[in-house]
Write a protein that holds these residues in place. Structure first.
Motif, PDB file in Angstrom:
ATOM      1  N   MET A   1     -31.429   9.404 -61.555  1.00 64.77           N
ATOM      2  CA  MET A   1     -31.557   8.551 -62.750  1.00 64.77           C
ATOM      3  C   MET A   1     -32.378   7.311 -62.441  1.00 64.77           C
ATOM      4  SD  MET A   1     -27.618   8.420 -64.064  1.00 64.77           S
ATOM      5  CE  MET A   1     -26.601   9.855 -64.363  1.00 64.77           C
ATOM      6  N   GLU A   2     -32.068   6.692 -61.327  1.00 65.65           N
ATOM      7  CA  GLU A   2     -32.754   5.449 -60.966  1.00 65.65           C
ATOM      8  C   GLU A   2     -34.264   5.693 -60.812  1.00 65.65           C
ATOM      9  OE1 GLU A   2     -31.060   3.412 -57.639  1.00 65.65           O
ATOM     10  OE2 GLU A   2     -32.596   1.856 -57.615  1.00 65.65           O
ATOM     11  N   ALA A   3     -34.591   6.801 -60.131  1.00 65.41           N
ATOM     12  CA  ALA A   3     -36.010   7.097 -59.915  1.00 65.41           C
ATOM     13  C   ALA A   3     -36.716   7.392 -61.242  1.00 65.41           C
ATOM     14  CB  ALA A   3     -36.156   8.273 -58.960  1.00 65.41           C
ATOM     15  N   LYS A   4     -36.024   8.115 -62.113  1.00 64.76           N
ATOM     16  CA  LYS A   4     -36.636   8.422 -63.407  1.00 64.76           C
ATOM     17  C   LYS A   4     -36.903   7.141 -64.205  1.00 64.76           C
ATOM     18  CE  LYS A   4     -34.854  11.851 -65.867  1.00 64.76           C
ATOM     19  NZ  LYS A   4     -33.761  12.709 -66.431  1.00 64.76           N
ATOM     20  N   ILE A   5     -35.919   6.275 -64.205  1.00 63.51           N
ATOM     21  CA  ILE A   5     -36.079   5.027 -64.971  1.00 63.51           C
ATOM     22  C   ILE A   5     -37.143   4.145 -64.329  1.00 63.51           C
ATOM     23  CG2 ILE A   5     -34.867   2.928 -65.718  1.00 63.51           C
ATOM     24  CD1 ILE A   5     -32.285   4.666 -65.844  1.00 63.51           C
ATOM     25  N   MET A   6     -37.106   4.115 -62.983  1.00 65.90           N
ATOM     26  CA  MET A   6     -38.096   3.313 -62.256  1.00 65.90           C
ATOM     27  C   MET A   6     -39.514   3.828 -62.538  1.00 65.90           C
ATOM     28  SD  MET A   6     -37.942   2.539 -58.191  1.00 65.90           S
ATOM     29  CE  MET A   6     -36.484   1.546 -58.110  1.00 65.90           C
ATOM     30  N   ALA A   7     -39.649   5.145 -62.618  1.00 59.39           N
ATOM     31  CA  ALA A   7     -40.957   5.736 -62.891  1.00 59.39           C
ATOM     32  C   ALA A   7     -41.493   5.267 -64.245  1.00 59.39           C
ATOM     33  CB  ALA A   7     -40.861   7.262 -62.847  1.00 59.39           C
ATOM     34  N   GLU A   8     -40.603   5.214 -65.220  1.00 61.23           N
ATOM     35  CA  GLU A   8     -41.025   4.746 -66.542  1.00 61.23           C
ATOM     36  C   GLU A   8     -41.483   3.292 -66.471  1.00 61.23           C
ATOM     37  OE1 GLU A   8     -41.050   8.135 -68.042  1.00 61.23           O
ATOM     38  OE2 GLU A   8     -41.381   6.495 -69.477  1.00 61.23           O
ATOM     39  N   TYR A   9     -40.727   2.515 -65.716  1.00 54.68           N
ATOM     40  CA  TYR A   9     -41.064   1.096 -65.570  1.00 54.68           C
ATOM     41  C   TYR A   9     -42.452   0.947 -64.933  1.00 54.68           C
ATOM     42  CZ  TYR A   9     -40.660  -3.828 -64.290  1.00 54.68           C
ATOM     43  OH  TYR A   9     -40.873  -5.181 -64.167  1.00 54.68           O
ATOM     44  N   ILE A  10     -42.697   1.753 -63.918  1.00 56.27           N
ATOM     45  CA  ILE A  10     -43.988   1.683 -63.204  1.00 56.27           C
ATOM     46  C   ILE A  10     -45.127   2.104 -64.120  1.00 56.27           C
ATOM     47  CG2 ILE A  10     -45.318   2.761 -61.333  1.00 56.27           C
ATOM     48  CD1 ILE A  10     -42.622   2.784 -59.756  1.00 56.27           C
ATOM     49  N   LYS A  11     -44.896   3.168 -64.862  1.00 63.28           N
ATOM     50  CA  LYS A  11     -45.952   3.625 -65.790  1.00 63.28           C
ATOM     51  C   LYS A  11     -46.288   2.534 -66.812  1.00 63.28           C
ATOM     52  CE  LYS A  11     -44.762   8.524 -65.551  1.00 63.28           C
ATOM     53  NZ  LYS A  11     -44.015   9.588 -66.264  1.00 63.28           N
ATOM     54  N   ASP A  12     -45.233   1.841 -67.257  1.00 63.74           N
ATOM     55  CA  ASP A  12     -45.427   0.806 -68.271  1.00 63.74           C
ATOM     56  C   ASP A  12     -46.091  -0.443 -67.705  1.00 63.74           C
ATOM     57  OD1 ASP A  12     -44.263   2.433 -70.096  1.00 63.74           O
ATOM     58  OD2 ASP A  12     -42.315   1.423 -70.140  1.00 63.74           O
ATOM     59  N   ASN A  13     -45.790  -0.742 -66.438  1.00 65.79           N
ATOM     60  CA  ASN A  13     -46.209  -2.042 -65.907  1.00 65.79           C
ATOM     61  C   ASN A  13     -47.282  -2.002 -64.826  1.00 65.79           C
ATOM     62  OD1 ASN A  13     -44.148  -4.170 -67.101  1.00 65.79           O
ATOM     63  ND2 ASN A  13     -42.966  -2.328 -66.609  1.00 65.79           N
ATOM     64  N   PHE A  14     -47.412  -0.869 -64.162  1.00 66.03           N
ATOM     65  CA  PHE A  14     -48.370  -0.817 -63.046  1.00 66.03           C
ATOM     66  C   PHE A  14     -49.273   0.411 -63.122  1.00 66.03           C
ATOM     67  CE2 PHE A  14     -44.502  -2.987 -61.406  1.00 66.03           C
ATOM     68  CZ  PHE A  14     -45.053  -4.258 -61.271  1.00 66.03           C
ATOM     69  N   ALA A  15     -49.623   0.781 -64.303  1.00 66.46           N
ATOM     70  CA  ALA A  15     -50.482   1.961 -64.471  1.00 66.46           C
ATOM     71  C   ALA A  15     -51.797   1.772 -63.720  1.00 66.46           C
ATOM     72  CB  ALA A  15     -50.740   2.188 -65.955  1.00 66.46           C
ATOM     73  N   GLY A  16     -52.234   2.820 -63.044  1.00 64.69           N
ATOM     74  CA  GLY A  16     -53.522   2.777 -62.360  1.00 64.69           C
ATOM     75  C   GLY A  16     -53.468   2.196 -60.961  1.00 64.69           C
ATOM     76  N   LYS A  17     -52.336   1.634 -60.584  1.00 63.67           N
ATOM     77  CA  LYS A  17     -52.220   1.054 -59.244  1.00 63.67           C
ATOM     78  C   LYS A  17     -51.930   2.159 -58.223  1.00 63.67           C
ATOM     79  CE  LYS A  17     -52.181  -3.434 -60.440  1.00 63.67           C
ATOM     80  NZ  LYS A  17     -53.193  -4.394 -60.016  1.00 63.67           N
ATOM     81  N   LYS A  18     -52.346   1.913 -56.976  1.00 63.50           N
ATOM     82  CA  LYS A  18     -52.022   2.856 -55.906  1.00 63.50           C
ATOM     83  C   LYS A  18     -50.564   2.648 -55.508  1.00 63.50           C
ATOM     84  CE  LYS A  18     -55.703   4.584 -53.306  1.00 63.50           C
ATOM     85  NZ  LYS A  18     -56.332   4.702 -51.991  1.00 63.50           N
ATOM     86  N   LEU A  19     -49.827   3.755 -55.464  1.00 59.13           N
ATOM     87  CA  LEU A  19     -48.375   3.650 -55.265  1.00 59.13           C
ATOM     88  C   LEU A  19     -47.942   4.096 -53.877  1.00 59.13           C
ATOM     89  CD1 LEU A  19     -47.137   5.177 -58.664  1.00 59.13           C
ATOM     90  CD2 LEU A  19     -47.471   2.760 -58.091  1.00 59.13           C
ATOM     91  N   GLY A  20     -47.032   3.357 -53.293  1.00 58.50           N
ATOM     92  CA  GLY A  20     -46.433   3.729 -52.003  1.00 58.50           C
ATOM     93  C   GLY A  20     -44.918   3.833 -52.137  1.00 58.50           C
ATOM     94  N   LEU A  21     -44.339   4.662 -51.296  1.00 54.46           N
ATOM     95  CA  LEU A  21     -42.879   4.841 -51.341  1.00 54.46           C
ATOM     96  C   LEU A  21     -42.325   4.911 -49.918  1.00 54.46           C
ATOM     97  CD1 LEU A  21     -40.183   5.641 -52.870  1.00 54.46           C
ATOM     98  CD2 LEU A  21     -40.907   8.023 -52.572  1.00 54.46           C
ATOM     99  N   LEU A  22     -41.294   4.119 -49.667  1.00 55.49           N
ATOM    100  CA  LEU A  22     -40.530   4.242 -48.423  1.00 55.49           C
ATOM    101  C   LEU A  22     -39.151   4.759 -48.811  1.00 55.49           C
ATOM    102  CD1 LEU A  22     -40.291   3.564 -45.302  1.00 55.49           C
ATOM    103  CD2 LEU A  22     -39.128   1.483 -46.042  1.00 55.49           C
ATOM    104  N   TYR A  23     -38.729   5.858 -48.197  1.00 61.50           N
ATOM    105  CA  TYR A  23     -37.439   6.433 -48.579  1.00 61.50           C
ATOM    106  C   TYR A  23     -36.724   6.987 -47.359  1.00 61.50           C
ATOM    107  CZ  TYR A  23     -39.762  10.988 -48.204  1.00 61.50           C
ATOM    108  OH  TYR A  23     -40.449  12.084 -47.727  1.00 61.50           O
ATOM    109  N   GLN A  24     -35.407   7.096 -47.471  1.00 61.56           N
ATOM    110  CA  GLN A  24     -34.597   7.630 -46.377  1.00 61.56           C
ATOM    111  C   GLN A  24     -34.755   9.149 -46.361  1.00 61.56           C
ATOM    112  OE1 GLN A  24     -31.115   5.324 -45.336  1.00 61.56           O
ATOM    113  NE2 GLN A  24     -29.859   7.175 -45.366  1.00 61.56           N
ATOM    114  N   ASP A  25     -34.954   9.680 -45.156  1.00 65.22           N
ATOM    115  CA  ASP A  25     -35.333  11.092 -45.028  1.00 65.22           C
ATOM    116  C   ASP A  25     -34.104  12.001 -45.013  1.00 65.22           C
ATOM    117  OD1 ASP A  25     -36.967  13.249 -44.721  1.00 65.22           O
ATOM    118  OD2 ASP A  25     -37.517  12.856 -42.641  1.00 65.22           O
ATOM    119  N   ASP A  26     -33.284  11.879 -46.053  1.00 69.06           N
ATOM    120  CA  ASP A  26     -32.088  12.719 -46.156  1.00 69.06           C
ATOM    121  C   ASP A  26     -31.787  12.972 -47.632  1.00 69.06           C
ATOM    122  OD1 ASP A  26     -31.076  10.309 -47.036  1.00 69.06           O
ATOM    123  OD2 ASP A  26     -29.664  10.038 -45.378  1.00 69.06           O
TER     124      ASP A  26
END
Lengths: 430, 550
Positions: free
Chosen positions: A164-189
């Protein structure tokens, strides 16, 4: 009549036979485990020491502060609430050992807010509270799988899932940072996999993804490697979807390496107190985006924030009231309501039934609804986004909480119309 | 993840000596003749040989009360092993009788003090001998009764394969025994046992040394030589893995697949751990609890990232030796290769484990790389193809069903690496179904004959590891100490005299009364024995073999 007698006879004999087996195995219990005439005992495992402990180690103090407040106001049907805390250091095998201690030695009625995806999975598969009928209330992880009632029949999620968090965050990013290069740091589990599933579901693609193995944030080399990869990938917006210690390590190292993208912090690792305590200057956090389902901890106009802050600081005058404390106290508040709803002589069974029946109507500090029912063990389902102030406090954009909700499946992200009910008198269960 | 400190320097391998058993008496007599007795008091010793050539021993106290305890020893290798080979070198095939566990005279003394006689055979053949040992025991009971006609009750117990032999006796001849105690019992299926060990050995071969034969051994002396060579190779690999546990370095003998993984940054300790997990080996061993760390920088990292791999190193060494020697023995009996993993889905084997040990496995990216390397789709990891006829013949060997006919006491260490606790769990599960069905049947019968209560006939004793951890560290170097005795709950058939005495007392009592202890008496007895748990809700994982059967 004869049939009736036979049935009675069978029932009696079967009961004797079953009792005989039980007696062979364990001594008889006079009442429900962990419940006496004067006390209800609950147990919690979480990292109190070690790499992953910063921030989360304040949760027991928060829960105890609220329990003490309830106890000072008559307890739950005359019983005081007691919390037994065990340090698992965020090591799954230790979580198993400590949970066994809670169940077999401390004889708690229920497990409360055990922390960590891997730890909860380890406990579920080795200790198996589900098969034992032991309630595992409000697990402190957003792994979506724990809401699966068939697989984890006595477990109740609380946090919105990472999907849920990722889905909502994705919407936020699309709305606010469209066109920007995106990076992600995540736990590998599984924690990180849930996030990846959510971003995928939302159709968000990353230019650079960095996975870290749990625990590696504690070594001297790894965080610099993460930042180097993010930097090399040209990331302009970076999501840190890890635990607090990893988030702090990434921010601190990036600051040293002069890497300053737009940061977006996941709810798990976005606690400003912890990040600042790790040596990250507050300025690094400034303007970073964060998410929460609870009101901002600086929002003292909020009746829950006001009361919880008052209770917590009275019990812990030298501590800071932050998001981990807020979530811990809210968890304790829900627990008290659940125990009250479980009846005058609560049992493990009645506690589970009470949450399933009434849980979605429990009062709560959160700005998103609870979703418990006889078929759902899903807790909260949404977030609001804000930015960190120059002092490192997360505040809603424009001072208004805009909450979005969704599910862990393919449901849409929608703007929430949820109206939080008023707090019950004195913040105590009705 | 790289370890910043090289404090893990040396890990001693555990001894498989528990498999080799002791000697009490040896009086040569002709096969199938009446036993020769020395007539001594207070305990007279008798010896003889059954019709199949199995030597046996009887020790009967002067105050013999009519109860005799028949003990079945565990697996003994069916091949001589040259001296000089670590762990198992110098072993000579022996069929010396063993009438009490490990020749424990305290236990024998207790039984004598109660007027209980003890008997045991060395069996006619070693190796996997369930069929012949069962026949030997049946004959031995008859011989004893003829020699001592005042015999009223026979109770039976055994360890490891001897536990399975004991269970087989109770299943096939319940009229001969009044109570049984299979301890650290081998799984009901030889296939399940050898699949566990074989999976690990296949993994070691596939990643760390492709010249290991790992099965399909030649007949006769050539096969013995191949097996011994394999043991040496496995021990060499384990030594190199031990040396590389901190750095993550791979053995010099690694396969192309292994070398590719190494080049990709996969630490060898993560690869080793994954092999142990997919085989179903315990992640707690004699000296590594996967819970504790040394003071300082490795306090958290050690249990999280290193200790589980070291536990697999200790446990896997014994498992691999068992895989080699037992596979060779069963292949001889079955007439061909009996290990086949062509259809095994190792990924499905570790669904839970890859979450629990995620950090030690270095995260999902590494896990996926390892599983990909070990998948059937990788030509660089050829699967073992068994001989269908040989497998059928192996499966036709005596195997137990798990049915409980007489009061039964099971005891096993929760981290036994040779006969995993899951073998006992399988019997517990089957008995739960049996018990429920018996209660229903009793209810139905009550309509005709009146209700006869169904008594519980199974007591499960779990020998636990300490939840507080037991790995110890050198206070100066921080290195783990491996010279201490194996921790409770670990190693194969690692029981204290107190625990054996508790089983002996319970066994004799159940044999005489027909009932197992319960309530406070049981709780007290268990507490006094130490380290045991009777938690009915504890569940040991079944052997991984059953993943493919369900």
């Amino acid at each position: 009549m004869k049939a009736m007698n036979r049935r009675k006879l069978f029932t009696v004999c079967a009961t004797i036979a079953v009792a005989s087996l039980a007696v062979t195995a364990i001594p008889a219990q006079a009442a429900e485990v962990g419940v006496s005439s004067s006390e209800i005992k609950l147990g919690m495992t979480l990292p109190m020491t070690g790499t992953a402990s910063p921030g989360y180690n304040k949760i027991p103090g928060a829960v105890k502060a609220y329990f003490d407040y309830v106890n000072a106001n008559g307890g739950i049907n005359g019983r005081k609430l007691t919390l037994v805390v065990k340090d698992d250091q965020y090591v799954p095998t230790l979580a198993v050992a400590k949970t066994n201690e809670l169940i077999l030695k401390d004889k708690v009625m229920a497990l409360l807010a055990p922390l960590g995806t891997a730890n909860n999975k380890a406990v579920a598969s080795v200790v198996n509270p589900g098969a034992r009928g032991i309630p595992t209330l409000f697990v402190n992880t957003g792994f979506s799988g724990f809401a699966d009632k068939k697989k984890y029949p006595t477990t109740f999620s609380l946090l919105p899932s990472y999907i849920m968090e990722a889905k909502i965050m994705a919407e936020y990013i699309k709305d606010n940072f469209a066109g920007k290069k995106l990076g992600l740091l995540y736990q590998d589990d599984d924690f990180g996999d849930d996030a990846l599933a959510g971003f995928k579901q939302a159709g968000l693609n990353f230019d650079v993804k960095v996975a870290y193995a749990s625990g590696s944030q504690g070594d001297k080399v790894s965080p610099a490697q993460w930042v180097t990869k993010l930097q090399a990938g040209g990331a302009e917006v970076v999501i840190l979807f890890g635990v607090s210690s990893a988030t702090a390590a990434a921010l601190g190292t990036a600051s040293v390496m002069k890497f300053a993208p737009q940061w977006i912090l996941g709810s798990v690792g976005g606690d400003a107190t912890t990040i600042k305590a790790s040596g990250v200057p507050a300025g690094v956090l400034y303007n970073a985006v964060g998410a929460s389902f609870a009101p901002a901890t600086t929002d003292t106009a909020d009746e829950y924030v006001k009361l919880f802050q008052e209770i917590y600081l009275k019990a812990n005058p030298t501590e800071t009231f932050d998001n981990n404390v807020m979530v811990g106290m809210n968890t304790a508040f829900l627990t008290a309501q659940a125990l009250k709803a479980a009846g005058t002589n609560p049992t493990r069974k009645s506690l589970i039934a009470a949450i399933e029946k009434s849980g979605k109507n429990f009062a709560s500090a959160a700005l998103v609804p609870l979703n418990y029912s006889t078929t759902s063990h899903v807790g909260y389902n949404g977030y609001w986004f804000g930015k960190y102030s120059p002092t490192g406090d997360l505040k809603p954009a424009g001072g208004v909480y805009t909450v979005y909700t969704t599910d862990s499946g393919n449901g849409a992200v929608v703007k929430s119309t949820y109206k939080r009910p008023a707090m019950p008198a004195k913040g105590l269960p009705n | 993840m790289k370890l910043s400190s090289t404090k893990v320097r040396f890990v001693g391998f555990v001894s498989a000596a528990a498999l080799i058993t002791g000697v009490l008496v040896s009086i040569p007599v002709a096969a199938n003749a009446a036993p020769a007795c020395d007539g001594k008091s207070p305990v007279q010793s008798c010896a003889g040989v059954t019709s199949d050539g199995a030597p046996y021993s009887m020790m009967v106290p002067a105050n013999f009360n009519g109860t005799v305890a028949l003990y079945s020893h565990g697996y003994r290798y069916n091949v001589d092993i040259p001296a000089g080979i670590p762990i198992v070198g110098g072993y000579k095939i022996t069929n010396t009788p063993e009438p009490v566990p490990g020749g424990n005279m305290t236990v024998a003394g207790y039984l004598f003090s109660q007027g209980v006689a003890i008997i045991g055979s060395g069996f006619a053949r070693q190796g996997w001998n369930l069929d012949s040992a069962l026949a030997t025991n049946v004959e031995l009971i008859d011989t004893f009764k003829k020699q001592f006609p005042t015999t009223k009750k026979v109770v039976a117990w055994g360890s490891s394969l001897g536990g399975a032999i004991t269970q087989a006796l109770a299943e096939t001849h319940p009229e001969l025994v009044s109570a049984v105690a299979p301890m650290c019992m081998a799984d009901t299926s030889v296939n399940a046992e050898l699949t566990m060990a074989g999976d690990f050995l296949w993994g070691v071969k596939t990643l760390f040394d492709p010249t290991i034969k790992g099965g399909n051994y030649s007949a006769g002396a050539a096969g013995n030589g191949e097996a011994i060579t394999d043991i040496v190779k496995v021990l060499t690999v384990m030594g190199q893995l031990q040396a590389g546990v901190s750095s993550g370095a791979w053995p010099t003998t690694s396969s192309a697949t292994g070398k590719a993984l190494a080049a990709g940054g996969v630490p060898s300790r993560s690869a080793l751990l994954l092999l142990g997990l997919m085989a179903g080996l315990p992640t707690q061993s004699a000296h590594f609890d996967s819970l504790s760390g040394p003071a300082g920088a490795l306090k958290l990292t050690f249990p999280l990232a290193v200790s589980p791999a070291l536990a697999i190193l200790e446990n896997g060494t014994n498992a691999a030796i068992l895989a080699i020697l037992a596979t060779q023995d069963v292949e001889l009996q079955a007439g061909g290769a009996i290990f086949d993993n062509t259809k095994t889905d190792y990924s499905a084997r570790i669904v839970n484990e890859k979450v629990i040990y995620n950090a030690a496995l270095s995260g999902n990216t590494v896990i996926n790389a390892l599983l990909g390397a070990l998948s059937a789709a990788n030509p660089g990891a050829p699967r073992a193809v068994g001989n269908a006829a040989a497998i059928a013949k192996m499966n036709a060997l005596q195997h137990n069903t798990g049915k409980i006919n007489v009061p039964t006491i099971l005891m096993v260490g929760v981290a036994d690496p040779i006969t995993p606790a899951g073998a006992s769990q399988l019997v517990v599960d089957k008995y739960a179904e049996q018990y429920a069905a018996e209660k229903v049947a009793a209810f139905k019968a009550a309509k005709v004959n009146g209700f006869v209560p169904v008594r519980n006939k199974l007591l499960m004793l779990w020998n636990q590891t300490s939840g507080k951890g037991y790995t110890t560290f050198d206070s100066t170097t921080g290195s783990p100490i491996t010279s201490t005795p194996a921790a409770q709950g670990t190693n194969h058939c690692n029981f204290t005299t107190s625990q054996l005495l508790m089983v002996a007392k319970t066994l004799v009592s159940a044999g005489q009364t027909g009932e197992l202890p319960r309530g406070g008496a049981l709780v007290t007895a268990v507490r006094k024995a130490g380290s045991l748990a009777i938690d009915p809700l504890f569940r040991a994982p079944l052997l991984k073999y059953y993943n493919e059967q369900s």
